[in-house]
Write a protein that holds these residues in place. Sequence first.
Motif, PDB file in Angstrom:
ATOM      1  N   UNK A  96     -23.738  51.494   2.922  1.00 31.17           N
ATOM      2  CA  UNK A  96     -22.589  52.388   2.940  1.00 31.17           C
ATOM      3  C   UNK A  96     -22.592  53.211   1.662  1.00 31.17           C
ATOM      4  N   UNK A  97     -21.837  54.295   1.663  1.00 30.44           N
ATOM      5  CA  UNK A  97     -21.795  55.167   0.492  1.00 30.44           C
ATOM      6  C   UNK A  97     -20.502  55.059  -0.286  1.00 30.44           C
ATOM      7  N   UNK A  98     -19.668  54.089   0.117  1.00 33.00           N
ATOM      8  CA  UNK A  98     -18.481  53.730  -0.651  1.00 33.00           C
ATOM      9  C   UNK A  98     -17.968  52.418  -0.089  1.00 33.00           C
ATOM     10  N   UNK A  99     -17.749  51.405  -0.955  1.00 30.71           N
ATOM     11  CA  UNK A  99     -17.414  50.064  -0.460  1.00 30.71           C
ATOM     12  C   UNK A  99     -15.933  49.844  -0.175  1.00 30.71           C
ATOM     13  N   UNK A 100     -15.306  50.781   0.508  1.00 31.08           N
ATOM     14  CA  UNK A 100     -13.928  50.652   0.959  1.00 31.08           C
ATOM     15  C   UNK A 100     -13.799  51.338   2.302  1.00 31.08           C
ATOM     16  N   UNK A 101     -12.861  50.888   3.129  1.00 28.71           N
ATOM     17  CA  UNK A 101     -12.773  51.385   4.507  1.00 28.71           C
ATOM     18  C   UNK A 101     -12.654  52.901   4.576  1.00 28.71           C
ATOM     19  N   UNK A 102     -11.618  53.463   3.930  1.00 27.62           N
ATOM     20  CA  UNK A 102     -11.349  54.894   4.064  1.00 27.62           C
ATOM     21  C   UNK A 102     -12.468  55.761   3.493  1.00 27.62           C
ATOM     22  N   UNK A 106     -14.945  57.979   5.653  1.00 31.74           N
ATOM     23  CA  UNK A 106     -14.949  59.399   5.334  1.00 31.74           C
ATOM     24  C   UNK A 106     -16.358  59.942   5.205  1.00 31.74           C
ATOM     25  N   UNK A 107     -17.250  59.153   4.583  1.00 30.46           N
ATOM     26  CA  UNK A 107     -18.639  59.602   4.457  1.00 30.46           C
ATOM     27  C   UNK A 107     -19.340  59.606   5.802  1.00 30.46           C
ATOM     28  N   UNK A 108     -18.991  58.666   6.681  1.00 30.91           N
ATOM     29  CA  UNK A 108     -19.610  58.630   8.004  1.00 30.91           C
ATOM     30  C   UNK A 108     -19.221  59.837   8.845  1.00 30.91           C
ATOM     31  N   UNK A 154      -9.839  54.671  10.535  1.00 38.05           N
ATOM     32  CA  UNK A 154     -10.081  54.259   9.159  1.00 38.05           C
ATOM     33  C   UNK A 154     -10.176  55.368   8.142  1.00 38.05           C
ATOM     34  N   UNK A 155     -10.511  56.584   8.542  1.00 38.41           N
ATOM     35  CA  UNK A 155     -10.578  57.676   7.577  1.00 38.41           C
ATOM     36  C   UNK A 155      -9.159  58.189   7.308  1.00 38.41           C
ATOM     37  N   UNK A 156      -8.951  58.722   6.114  1.00 39.50           N
ATOM     38  CA  UNK A 156      -7.628  59.191   5.705  1.00 39.50           C
ATOM     39  C   UNK A 156      -7.617  60.722   5.645  1.00 39.50           C
ATOM     40  N   UNK A 157      -7.985  61.363   6.737  1.00 40.02           N
ATOM     41  CA  UNK A 157      -7.950  62.828   6.835  1.00 40.02           C
ATOM     42  C   UNK A 157      -6.822  63.188   7.793  1.00 40.02           C
ATOM     43  N   UNK A 158      -5.822  63.903   7.280  1.00 39.41           N
ATOM     44  CA  UNK A 158      -4.639  64.226   8.080  1.00 39.41           C
ATOM     45  C   UNK A 158      -4.400  65.735   8.094  1.00 39.41           C
ATOM     46  N   UNK A 159      -3.426  66.119   8.913  1.00 40.46           N
ATOM     47  CA  UNK A 159      -3.111  67.532   9.064  1.00 40.46           C
ATOM     48  C   UNK A 159      -2.247  67.994   7.892  1.00 40.46           C
TER      49      UNK A 159
END
Length: 985
Positions: A96-102, A106-108, A154-159
């Motif tokens: 993974x490219x960051x060891x946290x869920x969000x 986000x990188x995925x 799991x990603x934290x991308x919102x409107x």
Amino acid sequence: MRSSTSIGSPIGRVTSAIVGLVVVMTLLASSSVLHAKEASRAPNVLWIITDDQRPDSLACYNQAVRGTTESPLGFVSSPHVDQLASEGVLFTRAYCNSPGCAPSRGSMITGRYPFRSGIYGFEQTHNAVSTFEPVVPQVMRNQGYHTALFGKSGYYIFDWGPGLTWNDVGFWDFDVDAKNDLQRNGLTDWFREKRRQKANGKNIVVGTEDRFYHSDGTYTSFLVGDEIDEQERAKKYAVEEELDLLYSKSGAAHIIGGRSSQPSDKTLDGYTVAEFSRFLANAGREYQTGYGLVTSGASLDRPAFLNVGFHFPHTPVMPPQEYRDLFVGKAYRVPEYDIAELERLPPQLRTLHAKNRFDDLSHDGKQQAIRDYYAFCTFGDAMVGKTVDEFKSFSKKQEREYLIVYVCGDHSWHLGEQGIESKFGPYDHSNHNAVIVVSSDKNAFPSGTVCDDFVEFVDFASTFYTAAGLGVSRPEFAHLDGRPLQATVAGSVTPREYVLGEMNHVYGPRAYIRSDDFAFSMRTRFKNGKPGAGYAPNQEVRWALDSPREDIEMALFDLRSDPGERFNVAGEERYQALVDFFRNKLGNIVLGDRRLEVNWKQENEFDISDFAAGSDDKRLDIPAGCVPAIEASASVGNVTESPPDMKIEFGKVDRESVFRSDEMSIWGASLVRDDAGVYHLFYSRWPRKLGWAWVTDSEIAHAVADSPFGPFEFRDVALPRRGKEFWDGWCTHNPTVHRFGDKYYLYHMGNTGDGELVGYPGKQLLNWQHRNNQRIGVAVADSPNGPWTRSDVPLVDVSEDRSAADSLVTSNPSVCQRPDGGYLMVYKGVGQERPLPSGGPVVHCVATSESPTGPFVKQDRLVFVFEGEHFPAEDPYIWFQEGKYRAIVKRIKHEGRKRVFSLVHYDSVDGLDWQPAKHHEISQRIIEWEDGEVQQFDHLERPQVYVENGVPVALLCAADTIDENNVRHSFNIQIPLVITFDSKP
């Protein structure tokens, strides 16, 4: 297979929001043109992501990297994913490219590293910033796919509201959200929610409660937190007792063990699979979801892009009882950890430990935490199996090709490594995952393939786009940081020499880089917090490159000698040049090669740093002289110490700890314990009336006891005579037994020949034909009770080169597992330099393998050698403990014509170079009985160490006395061991 390519041309500093928005809109428009022919032949895609799952929870992964289905900790079970792996490619080094869920997700979904997307942690981000690029489901939808998400995104991308919101952006045509659609509608087994009460006509939040749902739709709840009343505390205790809940003691007190209050199909993941199945079963028509929404099922004429985000094995770790039952009685090896290791860690990593401790659990607590985690993964395996079956069936009905990408964990998970149970670290156990890709197109992803190249989670986007017929070399994909996994499998890209990532959470901003031999991490920003909270985007961006060493909080682990990442060597003088290299390499990449920082509280405030554009070239090119030679060092506190010096002493021996027989001569024996706690002894024996006839008439028998110190009772013959036509058909001798994974391995010497007896009691003679036909073999069984599967060819045969040290005989193997998961063997060899039939000299050779069943590769190294002696040692038993390989060896000294035997101790850093240990002498064949009598034996040899839970417990030795008629009376003694260390790091 190898993968790597240089990143494309650098992007300069961007300041115009208008230009950025125009670019995004143009890209979306250009990619939305769908050609009907492309859509008709595009495959369905299933993307499965689990949460916090370690790769060693998969038996297929363990088999691929360790040669056994068992993890380094113990038993695991994953039959459905194992089947999936057999159908495609298993990537064993996916990071993974960051060891946290969000940030990991986000990188995925963006296909970009955190330092290129600006998503470093759990901050609310949005799609209004002009650097935002279309994400995976948007691109796939524009390519004609019907897109749907089930479970956790799991990603934290919102409107963007305007302003920050929690509003969905609408990336997917349809989605079933784990929290809002399932948990909030009671379709789960557990949910943490605000408790509200009416007061003065209003709903007032009075706290946060944990809800445990029952099969009838009701739930039991209690408030969480330290300040709860006695009534709530009583409810909490009742639930904890009923469900056997185990909490972590530090940090947020997560539930790290227990059982689910629901059966499998009514857990959160069970309901997720049910909604996935409904969606596919109702393709082309309206239907009602389990939570009452009337919607349309999957498209009949468009390819499907489906993402299933499972909860398991994220906390709360509560496997359903039926899966928990599969793990009852399983005992696990707890990873080695010493609190003194903290002294060499920088403050950030000490904070990680303080907030996520595992080492403060009791022994039983640690066992439950590991056991329930793996049981939860086995439950999840069944959920994955159902999902895959439904997807394949749907694709078959559509007559459409398919692609399945199974991501084993959005990041990994510690179960005691580094003293924590958590993620979030720069360590391998935070970032190392496995990925399985299966395609109906076997040319792209051949069945039964294992790929050990570095791959990263940023590779998924380009993999999906390639499958959809989109060329990722197109200009609109220039922002992608990954490369298609199809290219990695085909070998059409240069292998990466490192993987990297970054996170800003728990302990602040930190980046990491990992190669085959080294793992380096450092603090990246001059203060904690996110851009816009105390500092502007990319303010003082060169700080981590220009500030004093001590401010950067660096950590370096030399994986060549410390694969467990226990001893930070960043402060050691001999590593300073290498530390400087990695600091500059990593710093230039994550800080100066198009680093994006965004003030997400604003619509379009960002900065891109490009002072070191092109640094991420996927090559290390470490300058000559920077890499120090491997030393036996373990850094603890402020001192560099060698791994501890071990002292081995005998305890007093119980008179019942002697295994003998009136009818049989008994010699070398080896011990293993099964899951039920029964001790199984495998030993050499032959009829006493034949004299010293081991070379022609020995067989390996099996006895059992309730203690490693006996008394043992004969049960059966494990490896009986099976015919002269077999290489070991007439004699099996000198066993050493091990459990690796879920199987048992009985290594032994065997031979065949004319069977002629040439001696008799009191007259010891060798049948040289049988002696010179000795070879090494291994028998394998699922249980120590057998049946044992024997090979028709030796495991280690003699070398064909007549001048080789083992050209005449190979025998008496000793095997241990290396820290890297491979296997080390030391064995006796006899060459042909001296006259036959005896030949010689008698030496000890080394061989290595990645599997317990070989092939073993002979190393050009002889061990336990003494100048001028042709038979100086015999019967070494080797094991690995506290940073070194250890060996107990029978030393043979020649005093004139007399040979004098003793047991001595050797150790080694690498298993190849063995030296006398500091406390070399162990015993001059002397033991003390519990009644106080001291006895010296004529022989005390074939030492076999029994290790339990990482600690040597007993030494099993063949012994004998010789009477006045020169008749040997042999038996086996189980001797208690007393192990101490001069200094333990």
